[in-house]
Design a protein around this motif. Structure first.
Motif, PDB file in Angstrom:
ATOM      1  N   THR B  67       0.837  -1.202   0.000  1.00 40.73           N
ATOM      2  CA  THR B  67       0.000   0.000   0.000  1.00 40.73           C
ATOM      3  C   THR B  67       0.869   1.248   0.000  1.00 40.73           C
ATOM      4  O   THR B  67       0.641   2.190  -0.765  1.00 40.73           O
ATOM      5  CB  THR B  67      -0.926   0.011   1.228  1.00 40.73           C
ATOM      6  OG1 THR B  67      -1.787  -1.128   1.168  1.00 40.73           O
ATOM      7  CG2 THR B  67      -1.765   1.282   1.286  1.00 40.73           C
ATOM      8  N   ILE B  68       1.855   1.253   0.853  1.00 39.25           N
ATOM      9  CA  ILE B  68       2.780   2.388   0.931  1.00 39.25           C
ATOM     10  C   ILE B  68       3.525   2.549  -0.395  1.00 39.25           C
ATOM     11  O   ILE B  68       3.719   3.661  -0.893  1.00 39.25           O
ATOM     12  CB  ILE B  68       3.767   2.180   2.093  1.00 39.25           C
ATOM     13  CG1 ILE B  68       3.018   2.216   3.435  1.00 39.25           C
ATOM     14  CG2 ILE B  68       4.881   3.220   2.072  1.00 39.25           C
ATOM     15  CD1 ILE B  68       3.814   1.668   4.606  1.00 39.25           C
ATOM     16  N   ALA B  69       3.928   1.432  -0.986  1.00 40.84           N
ATOM     17  CA  ALA B  69       4.648   1.464  -2.256  1.00 40.84           C
ATOM     18  C   ALA B  69       3.786   2.065  -3.366  1.00 40.84           C
ATOM     19  O   ALA B  69       4.252   2.900  -4.154  1.00 40.84           O
ATOM     20  CB  ALA B  69       5.109   0.054  -2.638  1.00 40.84           C
ATOM     21  N   VAL B  70       2.541   1.648  -3.443  1.00 36.78           N
ATOM     22  CA  VAL B  70       1.644   2.166  -4.478  1.00 36.78           C
ATOM     23  C   VAL B  70       1.420   3.665  -4.280  1.00 36.78           C
ATOM     24  O   VAL B  70       1.460   4.447  -5.234  1.00 36.78           O
ATOM     25  CB  VAL B  70       0.301   1.410  -4.471  1.00 36.78           C
ATOM     26  CG1 VAL B  70      -0.700   2.071  -5.416  1.00 36.78           C
ATOM     27  CG2 VAL B  70       0.501  -0.047  -4.863  1.00 36.78           C
ATOM     28  N   ALA B  71       1.189   4.068  -3.047  1.00 34.12           N
ATOM     29  CA  ALA B  71       1.003   5.496  -2.769  1.00 34.12           C
ATOM     30  C   ALA B  71       2.242   6.279  -3.188  1.00 34.12           C
ATOM     31  O   ALA B  71       2.139   7.354  -3.788  1.00 34.12           O
ATOM     32  CB  ALA B  71       0.705   5.710  -1.281  1.00 34.12           C
ATOM     33  N   ALA B  72       3.421   5.739  -2.883  1.00 36.69           N
ATOM     34  CA  ALA B  72       4.662   6.415  -3.261  1.00 36.69           C
ATOM     35  C   ALA B  72       4.770   6.548  -4.775  1.00 36.69           C
ATOM     36  O   ALA B  72       5.188   7.591  -5.308  1.00 36.69           O
ATOM     37  CB  ALA B  72       5.866   5.647  -2.714  1.00 36.69           C
ATOM     38  N   ASN B  73       4.398   5.507  -5.493  1.00 36.80           N
ATOM     39  CA  ASN B  73       4.449   5.563  -6.955  1.00 36.80           C
ATOM     40  C   ASN B  73       3.552   6.668  -7.495  1.00 36.80           C
ATOM     41  O   ASN B  73       3.943   7.401  -8.419  1.00 36.80           O
ATOM     42  CB  ASN B  73       4.029   4.220  -7.540  1.00 36.80           C
ATOM     43  CG  ASN B  73       4.105   4.215  -9.055  1.00 36.80           C
ATOM     44  OD1 ASN B  73       5.190   4.113  -9.620  1.00 36.80           O
ATOM     45  ND2 ASN B  73       2.971   4.339  -9.721  1.00 36.80           N
TER      46      ASN B  73
END
Lengths: 203, 108
Positions: B67-73
């Motif tokens: 989730t954090i990774a997708v938000a960062a992207n």
């Protein structure tokens, strides 16, 4: 401490290595200065306009206007340099956001790699739906046409943090049934949509 | 893309849930996803640990990191598009009605 997957750790290392290396328009030192300015630090090795541009793109992207970009152009910033700057700031934002989210301190800037910029000639880029020249209509996969290395970085980040832009199977945008680390495609897209909405980005 | 994925998986999703936390979107864990996404991208140091713990409890650690990774992207993608003047295409604009959020005036 969260167990960050190896592929993400490797991405972070890979991307910082290119951030500190010479680009098409900027030296490695300049690229790191752009990262520093984007993070809100006081930078003396860039023009005030470039420092301000890095910070605005980082902090207030939805407030940017074509009029503002034109003032940068009037001060001598080329479109190629601007696009490289945009690509850099956007990457830094992604990397820093991830570190913050998993509870790690912001990464200290590495030392630059020496060398001169290597300009790239892009053939066939025109203004077509955006503010900067693109090869073909302006859309996510073409906005960095003038800075191919930053485009490659964007794709690299997308492949590891989200989904690969192209392809139909596996961890790709073409796979509507993908499940990644337990998140379904709908959950992934919910996060993407929420992020964009909070950022006032409506693409 | 959310609408497309929901259609492809025979899911019923209320898109208004993306912009309105009081609306149940139908996406599993939407409350936890929203809280974690917001705390991460808004850089909220007080809320983040709470949101992360809730997400881990509901979704598991791997999904929380993702989730954090997708938000960062999308922090990256939003800036790329806004800084180069790429807004929603004409065909995309009805999405504003679906999520019950008015498009900013800069999109005409």
């Amino acid at each position: 401490m969260l167990a960050v997957p190896a592929e993400i750790e490797e991405l972070i290392e890979r991307r910082w290595d290119t951030v500190r290396s010479p680009g098409a328009s900027f030296t490695g030192a300049d690229r790191l200065a752009i990262a520093d300015a984007a993070r809100g630090e006081h930078v003396t090795t860039l023009t005030s306009a470039m420092s301000d541009a890095a910070r605005r793109i980082h902090d207030e992207p939805a407030a940017l206007t074509l009029t503002w970009l034109d003032t940068l152009r009037a001060e001598g910033l080329t479109d190629a340099a601007y696009v490289e700057l945009v690509g850099l700031v956007a990457q830094i934002r992604a990397l820093d956001t991830f570190e913050f989210g998993v509870g790690r301190p912001r990464r200290a800037l590495p030392d630059p790699i020496g060398g001169d910029p290597s300009p790239v000639e892009i053939v066939g880029a025109t203004i077509e739906g955006g503010w900067v020249p693109t090869v073909g209509p302006a859309y996510p996969m073409s906005v960095l046409s003038l800075a191919p290395a930053e485009h490659d970085a964007m794709v690299d980040i997308s492949e590891v943090l989200y989904l690969a832009p192209r392809g139909g199977d596996g961890f790709t945008m073409g796979n509507q049934h993908v499940v990644r680390d337990g998140l379904t495609r709908s959950q992934i897209e919910f996060v993407a949509a929420r992020t964009s909405l909070v950022n006032d980005c409506f693409y | 893309m959310l609408r497309a994925s929901a259609d492809a998986n025979d899911e019923t999703v209320d898109m208004r849930g993306v912009g309105h936390v009081t609306v149940e979107s139908g996406v599993p864990g939407d409350a936890e996803l929203t809280a974690l996404t917001d705390a991460t991208i808004l850089r909220d140091p007080d809320e983040l640990p709470v949101a992360r713990a809730r997400a881990i409890a509901e979704l598991g650690e791997a999904a929380t990191i993702r989730t954090i990774a997708v938000a960062a992207n999308f922090e990256m993608m939003n800036r790329l598009l806004d800084a180069t003047g790429v807004g929603p295409t004409t065909s995309m604009r009805p999405i504003g009605d679906l999520i019950d959020v008015a498009l900013p005036s800069r999109f005409g």
